[in-house]
Motif scaffolding. Structure first.
Motif, PDB file in Angstrom:
ATOM      1  N   ASP A  51      42.590  42.398  56.674  1.00 44.01           N
ATOM      2  CA  ASP A  51      43.330  42.337  57.776  1.00 44.01           C
ATOM      3  C   ASP A  51      42.316  42.090  59.042  1.00 44.01           C
ATOM      4  OD1 ASP A  51      42.069  44.780  59.016  1.00 44.01           O
ATOM      5  OD2 ASP A  51      43.731  46.147  58.533  1.00 44.01           O
ATOM      6  N   ASP A  52      42.873  42.144  60.392  1.00 42.82           N
ATOM      7  CA  ASP A  52      42.078  41.435  61.483  1.00 42.82           C
ATOM      8  C   ASP A  52      40.952  42.546  61.836  1.00 42.82           C
ATOM      9  OD1 ASP A  52      43.945  39.469  61.833  1.00 42.82           O
ATOM     10  OD2 ASP A  52      45.071  40.484  63.571  1.00 42.82           O
ATOM     11  N   GLU A  53      40.775  43.677  61.136  1.00 48.97           N
ATOM     12  CA  GLU A  53      39.661  44.578  61.478  1.00 48.97           C
ATOM     13  C   GLU A  53      38.799  44.462  60.229  1.00 48.97           C
ATOM     14  OE1 GLU A  53      38.781  45.899  64.224  1.00 48.97           O
ATOM     15  OE2 GLU A  53      40.457  45.073  65.110  1.00 48.97           O
ATOM     16  N   GLY A  54      39.140  43.833  59.211  1.00 45.75           N
ATOM     17  CA  GLY A  54      38.254  43.712  57.883  1.00 45.75           C
ATOM     18  C   GLY A  54      38.944  44.672  57.192  1.00 45.75           C
ATOM     19  N   GLY A  55      39.816  45.359  57.300  1.00 44.13           N
ATOM     20  CA  GLY A  55      40.345  46.376  56.516  1.00 44.13           C
ATOM     21  C   GLY A  55      41.120  46.142  55.412  1.00 44.13           C
ATOM     22  N   PHE A  56      41.009  46.926  54.160  1.00 41.35           N
ATOM     23  CA  PHE A  56      41.772  46.854  52.967  1.00 41.35           C
ATOM     24  C   PHE A  56      42.295  48.016  52.640  1.00 41.35           C
ATOM     25  CE2 PHE A  56      37.791  47.645  51.591  1.00 41.35           C
ATOM     26  CZ  PHE A  56      37.683  48.236  50.478  1.00 41.35           C
ATOM     27  N   ARG A  57      43.373  47.927  51.711  1.00 36.69           N
ATOM     28  CA  ARG A  57      43.697  49.223  50.967  1.00 36.69           C
ATOM     29  C   ARG A  57      44.729  48.786  50.093  1.00 36.69           C
ATOM     30  NH1 ARG A  57      46.785  48.637  55.642  1.00 36.69           N
ATOM     31  NH2 ARG A  57      48.844  48.759  55.489  1.00 36.69           N
ATOM     32  N   PHE A  58      44.805  49.596  48.670  1.00 39.19           N
ATOM     33  CA  PHE A  58      45.515  49.488  47.756  1.00 39.19           C
ATOM     34  C   PHE A  58      45.821  50.810  46.953  1.00 39.19           C
ATOM     35  CE2 PHE A  58      41.450  47.974  46.230  1.00 39.19           C
ATOM     36  CZ  PHE A  58      41.356  48.757  45.065  1.00 39.19           C
ATOM     37  N   ARG A  59      46.995  50.716  46.529  1.00 38.24           N
ATOM     38  CA  ARG A  59      47.226  52.000  45.595  1.00 38.24           C
ATOM     39  C   ARG A  59      46.857  51.727  44.292  1.00 38.24           C
ATOM     40  NH1 ARG A  59      53.385  52.459  45.985  1.00 38.24           N
ATOM     41  NH2 ARG A  59      52.999  50.275  47.110  1.00 38.24           N
ATOM     42  N   THR A  60      46.453  52.862  43.424  1.00 38.43           N
ATOM     43  CA  THR A  60      46.119  52.532  41.821  1.00 38.43           C
ATOM     44  C   THR A  60      46.174  53.636  41.446  1.00 38.43           C
ATOM     45  OG1 THR A  60      44.796  51.320  40.510  1.00 38.43           O
ATOM     46  CG2 THR A  60      43.706  52.562  42.466  1.00 38.43           C
ATOM     47  N   CYS A  61      45.909  53.552  40.035  1.00 44.27           N
ATOM     48  CA  CYS A  61      45.487  54.992  39.143  1.00 44.27           C
ATOM     49  C   CYS A  61      43.927  55.195  39.057  1.00 44.27           C
ATOM     50  CB  CYS A  61      46.281  54.928  37.897  1.00 44.27           C
ATOM     51  SG  CYS A  61      45.605  53.685  36.872  1.00 44.27           S
ATOM     52  N   VAL A  62      43.667  56.551  39.270  1.00 39.44           N
ATOM     53  CA  VAL A  62      42.161  56.682  39.031  1.00 39.44           C
ATOM     54  C   VAL A  62      41.824  56.260  37.562  1.00 39.44           C
ATOM     55  CG1 VAL A  62      40.271  58.438  38.821  1.00 39.44           C
ATOM     56  CG2 VAL A  62      42.381  58.648  40.400  1.00 39.44           C
ATOM     57  N   PRO A  63      40.512  55.200  37.653  1.00 36.07           N
ATOM     58  CA  PRO A  63      40.275  54.517  36.426  1.00 36.07           C
ATOM     59  C   PRO A  63      39.627  55.586  35.628  1.00 36.07           C
ATOM     60  CG  PRO A  63      38.772  53.900  38.227  1.00 36.07           C
ATOM     61  CD  PRO A  63      39.979  54.597  38.710  1.00 36.07           C
ATOM     62  N   SER A  64      39.608  55.287  34.197  1.00 35.64           N
ATOM     63  CA  SER A  64      39.013  56.221  33.114  1.00 35.64           C
ATOM     64  C   SER A  64      37.655  55.798  32.596  1.00 35.64           C
ATOM     65  CB  SER A  64      39.866  56.734  32.135  1.00 35.64           C
ATOM     66  OG  SER A  64      40.375  55.753  31.344  1.00 35.64           O
ATOM     67  N   ALA A  65      36.808  56.139  31.897  1.00 33.50           N
ATOM     68  CA  ALA A  65      35.902  55.765  31.244  1.00 33.50           C
ATOM     69  C   ALA A  65      36.218  55.234  30.019  1.00 33.50           C
ATOM     70  CB  ALA A  65      34.823  56.871  30.800  1.00 33.50           C
ATOM     71  N   TYR A  66      35.726  54.276  29.292  1.00 34.65           N
ATOM     72  CA  TYR A  66      36.481  53.650  28.245  1.00 34.65           C
ATOM     73  C   TYR A  66      35.362  52.906  27.484  1.00 34.65           C
ATOM     74  CZ  TYR A  66      35.926  49.010  30.693  1.00 34.65           C
ATOM     75  OH  TYR A  66      35.404  47.853  31.489  1.00 34.65           O
ATOM     76  N   PRO A  67      35.680  52.775  26.110  1.00 34.40           N
ATOM     77  CA  PRO A  67      35.005  51.896  25.239  1.00 34.40           C
ATOM     78  C   PRO A  67      35.019  50.406  25.308  1.00 34.40           C
ATOM     79  CG  PRO A  67      36.786  52.695  23.919  1.00 34.40           C
ATOM     80  CD  PRO A  67      36.835  53.263  25.395  1.00 34.40           C
ATOM     81  N   ILE A  68      34.005  49.604  25.449  1.00 37.77           N
ATOM     82  CA  ILE A  68      33.866  48.278  25.408  1.00 37.77           C
ATOM     83  C   ILE A  68      34.536  47.822  23.784  1.00 37.77           C
ATOM     84  CG2 ILE A  68      32.383  47.742  26.817  1.00 37.77           C
ATOM     85  CD1 ILE A  68      30.220  47.184  24.628  1.00 37.77           C
ATOM     86  N   PRO A  69      35.361  46.696  23.659  1.00 37.60           N
ATOM     87  CA  PRO A  69      35.914  46.490  22.467  1.00 37.60           C
ATOM     88  C   PRO A  69      34.775  46.338  21.392  1.00 37.60           C
ATOM     89  CG  PRO A  69      36.674  44.488  24.039  1.00 37.60           C
ATOM     90  CD  PRO A  69      35.449  45.601  24.537  1.00 37.60           C
ATOM     91  N   THR A  70      35.047  47.058  20.246  1.00 36.91           N
ATOM     92  CA  THR A  70      34.069  47.241  19.175  1.00 36.91           C
ATOM     93  C   THR A  70      34.651  46.746  17.821  1.00 36.91           C
ATOM     94  OG1 THR A  70      34.953  49.560  18.693  1.00 36.91           O
ATOM     95  CG2 THR A  70      33.113  49.371  20.184  1.00 36.91           C
ATOM     96  N   ASP A  71      35.683  45.967  17.750  1.00 41.93           N
ATOM     97  CA  ASP A  71      36.174  45.685  16.513  1.00 41.93           C
ATOM     98  C   ASP A  71      35.698  44.095  16.358  1.00 41.93           C
ATOM     99  OD1 ASP A  71      37.349  44.443  18.732  1.00 41.93           O
ATOM    100  OD2 ASP A  71      39.362  44.207  17.677  1.00 41.93           O
ATOM    101  N   GLY A  72      34.706  43.733  16.810  1.00 51.48           N
ATOM    102  CA  GLY A  72      34.077  42.150  16.557  1.00 51.48           C
ATOM    103  C   GLY A  72      32.597  42.474  16.311  1.00 51.48           C
ATOM    104  N   PRO A  73      32.111  41.409  16.276  1.00 54.03           N
ATOM    105  CA  PRO A  73      30.402  41.157  16.348  1.00 54.03           C
ATOM    106  C   PRO A  73      29.497  42.185  17.062  1.00 54.03           C
ATOM    107  CG  PRO A  73      31.067  39.254  16.094  1.00 54.03           C
ATOM    108  CD  PRO A  73      32.363  39.848  16.545  1.00 54.03           C
TER     109      PRO A  73
END
Length: 290
Positions: free
Chosen positions: A180-202
């Motif tokens: 916005d005009d003050e450089g402000g931002f905001r958004f709603r979301t869910c708290v992210p969780s730790a996760y494994p990177i994909p392991t089904d490949g090389p």
């Protein structure tokens, strides 16, 4: 004239380097020359066998074959070898007083949908509600109105939309916001969780072979841009979460670890349009002049 075979290890390297002298682009010539020099030195130092060379070619072939429009296995390989973070560290914008940069990651593969300030990224609604807010500004505190924030994250179960298209609508966890005009931002979301990177490949096979875990700490990605300032690629990490000291891609910086504060304030929850109680992460994104 002699028929004796006089090819030596050093002669092979010299010939390969000499073949690059006609490269018109000086930067390409510099990069290829250094690459050949270091690859040949690696092969000599380790006494690389034919079988090992063949397995390496097979691994790289499989890595390429694992890439799709929604999966970048080569970026993942670069990440787990620390190369992505090294390149970011060499060229990152970590000027004192500005927000530290970190890796892009392998899931910035689809265009984030434009969203209004205050809109939600969580189109599924099965995670812990959260509000993320702050300002985009310069190091001297000057707000940067109209700054663009490209935001993406995994869902509450640790998956990006492209990983589970059967369970997440396209664009879940993604949003393109304009400050916005003050450089402000905001958004709603869910708290992210730790996760494994994909392991089904090389890359997963490589992690198993080296006895490494595949987990990343909980985080939200940002790319932030504003006229006259260097674009910033960064994360915020959830304070107190797992794997902050052992990120599989080496991307955690202490200054990027932020509190997602438990908040019990019905009036504020109504203002933000989230259930009460909720979590609230507040921080500024500080850009460096270009």
């Amino acid at each position: 004239m002699t028929t004796e075979d006089t090819v030596t290890e050093d002669a092979v390297t010299a010939q390969a380097l000499d073949s690059l002298r006609g490269t018109a682009d000086p930067r390409l010539r510099e990069l290829l020359t250094a690459l050949v020099r270091h690859l040949h030195a690696f092969a000599r130092e380790t006494r690389l066998t034919r079988a090992e060379w063949g397995r390496a070619i097979g691994f790289l072939t499989a890595t390429g074959q694992a890439c799709t429009d929604t999966r970048q296995e080569f970026i993942l390989l670069s990440d787990v070898l620390g190369l992505s973070m090294l390149v970011e560290t060499v060229h990152g914008h970590d000027t004192p007083g500005t927000t530290a940069s970190t890796v892009l990651g392998p899931f910035h593969l689809t265009e984030s949908p434009a969203r209004d300030l205050g809109a939600t990224l969580d189109l599924v609604g099965d995670g812990e509600p959260c509000v993320v807010s702050g300002r985009v500004r310069a190091a001297d505190g000057t707000p940067l109105p109209g700054a663009v924030l490209d935001v993406w994250q995994a869902d509450a179960h640790g998956f990006y939309d492209v990983q589970r298209p059967d369970a997440q609508p396209p664009g879940n966890g993604r949003g393109l916001f304009t400050a916005d005009d003050e450089g402000g931002f905001r958004f709603r979301t869910c708290v992210p969780s730790a996760y494994p990177i994909p392991t089904d490949g090389p890359v997963g096979a490589l992690l198993r072979a080296t006895g490494r875990h595949s987990y990343r700490p909980a985080h939200i990605h940002f790319i932030v841009s504003a006229d006259g300032y260097a674009p910033l690629t960064t994360h915020i990490f959830v304070a107190g979460g797992d794997y902050l000291d052992s990120d599989a891609v080496f991307a955690v910086k202490h200054s990027l670890v932020k509190d997602f504060t438990p908040t019990d304030d019905p009036a504020l929850a109504r203002e933000y349009g989230v259930p009460n109680p909720f979590r609230h992460a507040r921080f500024d994104l500080v850009l460096e002049r270009s």
